[in-house]
Design an enzyme around this catalytic site. Sequence first.
Site, PDB file in Angstrom:
ATOM      1  N   GLU A   1       0.819  -1.226   0.000  1.00 17.04           N
ATOM      2  CA  GLU A   1       0.000   0.000   0.000  1.00 17.04           C
ATOM      3  C   GLU A   1       0.849   1.271   0.000  1.00 17.04           C
ATOM      4  O   GLU A   1       0.501   2.267   0.624  1.00 17.04           O
ATOM      5  CB  GLU A   1      -0.969   0.016   1.184  1.00 17.04           C
ATOM      6  CG  GLU A   1      -2.053  -1.027   1.091  1.00 17.04           C
ATOM      7  CD  GLU A   1      -2.859  -0.914  -0.201  1.00 17.04           C
ATOM      8  OE1 GLU A   1      -3.198   0.203  -0.596  1.00 17.04           O
ATOM      9  OE2 GLU A   1      -3.120  -1.967  -0.821  1.00 17.04           O
ATOM     10  N   GLY A   2       1.959   1.233  -0.714  1.00 15.75           N
ATOM     11  CA  GLY A   2       2.811   2.406  -0.835  1.00 15.75           C
ATOM     12  C   GLY A   2       4.023   2.326   0.071  1.00 15.75           C
ATOM     13  O   GLY A   2       3.903   2.087   1.268  1.00 15.75           O
TER      14      GLY A   2
END
Length: 592
Positions: A444-445
């Site tokens: 997620e990043g």
Amino acid sequence: MTTPMSRQDLEFLLYEWLDVEALTSRDRFSAHSRDTFDAVLELSADLAMKCFAPANKIGDANEPYIGDDGKVVLPDEVVAGLTEYRKAGLISASFDEELGGMQLPTVIRQASAVWFQAANAAMSSYNFLTVGNANLLAEYATPEQLDTWVRPLVEGRFSGTMCLSEPQAGSSLADITTKAEPAGDGTYRITGTKMWISAGDHELTENIVHLVLAKIPGGGPGVKGISLFIVPKYLADGTRNDVALVGLNHKMGNRATTNTLLNFGDGTFPADSAPGAVGFLVGEEHRGLSYMFHMMNEARIGVGFLATALGYAGYRASLDYAKVRTQGRPVDQKDPATKPVAIIEHADVRRMLLAQKSYVEGALAFGLYCSTLVDEAATTEDADERARLNLLLEVLTPIAKSWPSQWCLEANSLAIQVLGGYGYTREFDVEQYYRDNRLNPIHEGAHGIHGIDLLGRKVIMQGGAGLAALAETIGATITRARGVDAASGYADTLQSAVDRLVKVTAHIWSAGDPKLSLANATIYLETTGHIVLAWIWLEQLLAADGREGDFYDGKRAAAQYFFRYELPKTGPQLDLLTALDSTTLDVEPAWF
């Protein structure tokens, strides 16, 4: 068998600190009580230990594979455990009653989920993605889409994914190439490839609902041209949609979660005479990324919980080991004839255990706090208060994802160190916890993305209102702490750190050069995260004040450790940020 989570810690955080029982005074949660909250948490702990934990090492040792029939094969124990979870109806926990949900607070759903994440991280991801998928659609779908796709998701008959990344684009969503062509009948034809899709194919549920980002011809450049589509594995009439599994990615950890490369619309399963996979637009054209952020932000907090759960499980395992493993003698005991002591008697082992405790119990408290912000913002009738809570949550979200991903991974590393040579073997669980958790700083990043998000957007949003909201909230805790003898010294230390953070933030942006201002955004993220976690420990210290017993003494010791060993690390980092150091900008690629 020691559980990978502490029921006492969860109860302390939920009831003695956050007072989540007070949420039942709000209309949305008025049908609930502490009894219903406890029943859900008891069921979760029981299911996690009986159905998830026994399959953890099995799923790790027996990765998903594609069978001769082209279908994904998972170990029977994994399939059975996930089946029991769905039978229990826990996917429906926080959804509206009109959608078939229990309408529980988000904070209780997360407290439930963390049991499964700690017991078996890889298995928990199927449910985590399904809940996030359904939450997004519950917010933006049409009534027909709600009936067709969301209700089966809430029931657990369908599962869900999020399809963002592509082989050539990764996190740079502006560069995605997946296309969506209007078909003339209200649907779209989707063509393109998506990579790193967790739970992207399996036989666990009747259907898989993919949420796919794609560009409709004629949209604006970059992310402004992105739209969001429901692209199911099977259409509503049971016809196979043109979504093809190209291959499985083989990961360092989280091995029981299928991770896939998917082709949409390559002709493998032509749905009708028109080429492409059939997709159904969510909301309006070209607003897809704004919709997807609903799931992405939820997923970011969820990843923080996943990292926390794995760190917590490793801490508990290493603590058990340290209490029974005998080795060495106290440094002041020179007689070799004396018996060896349990390694927890050695100061350095206690240091490693205290570090783990401060990371994982701090991260769990922080995640649950963020979850209460979701509940309070969703149910308050005060528009100004709702805006304040949402602003605070926006600022905290990149920290809620990244801080646990960094420091609970460090807790796993320390757990291995506590076990010594045994910790580095597959015969003990802590090496798997580390491998499973190593994904989360990427998931997620990456840290760098969230550092830029925090420094480049969140703390300066609305003219600096984001950072002001955080400083004001921490300040309220500091004011309370100054009236408590056991906490007043910590209050002054934290206030100094917050004041300096505010000044340094303004100084960073005074440079007038965004590249220079953001060059050390990851350091800013780490610094702010440590200051926020010091605040969370001060909150726990206040909640424990006046209470007696080993549990509360342990909280006080962990708070002391964090303020004396961890918070001081922010000083040199703030010095570096103040200097607007350009080392990373000045170095030339050819010099490597």
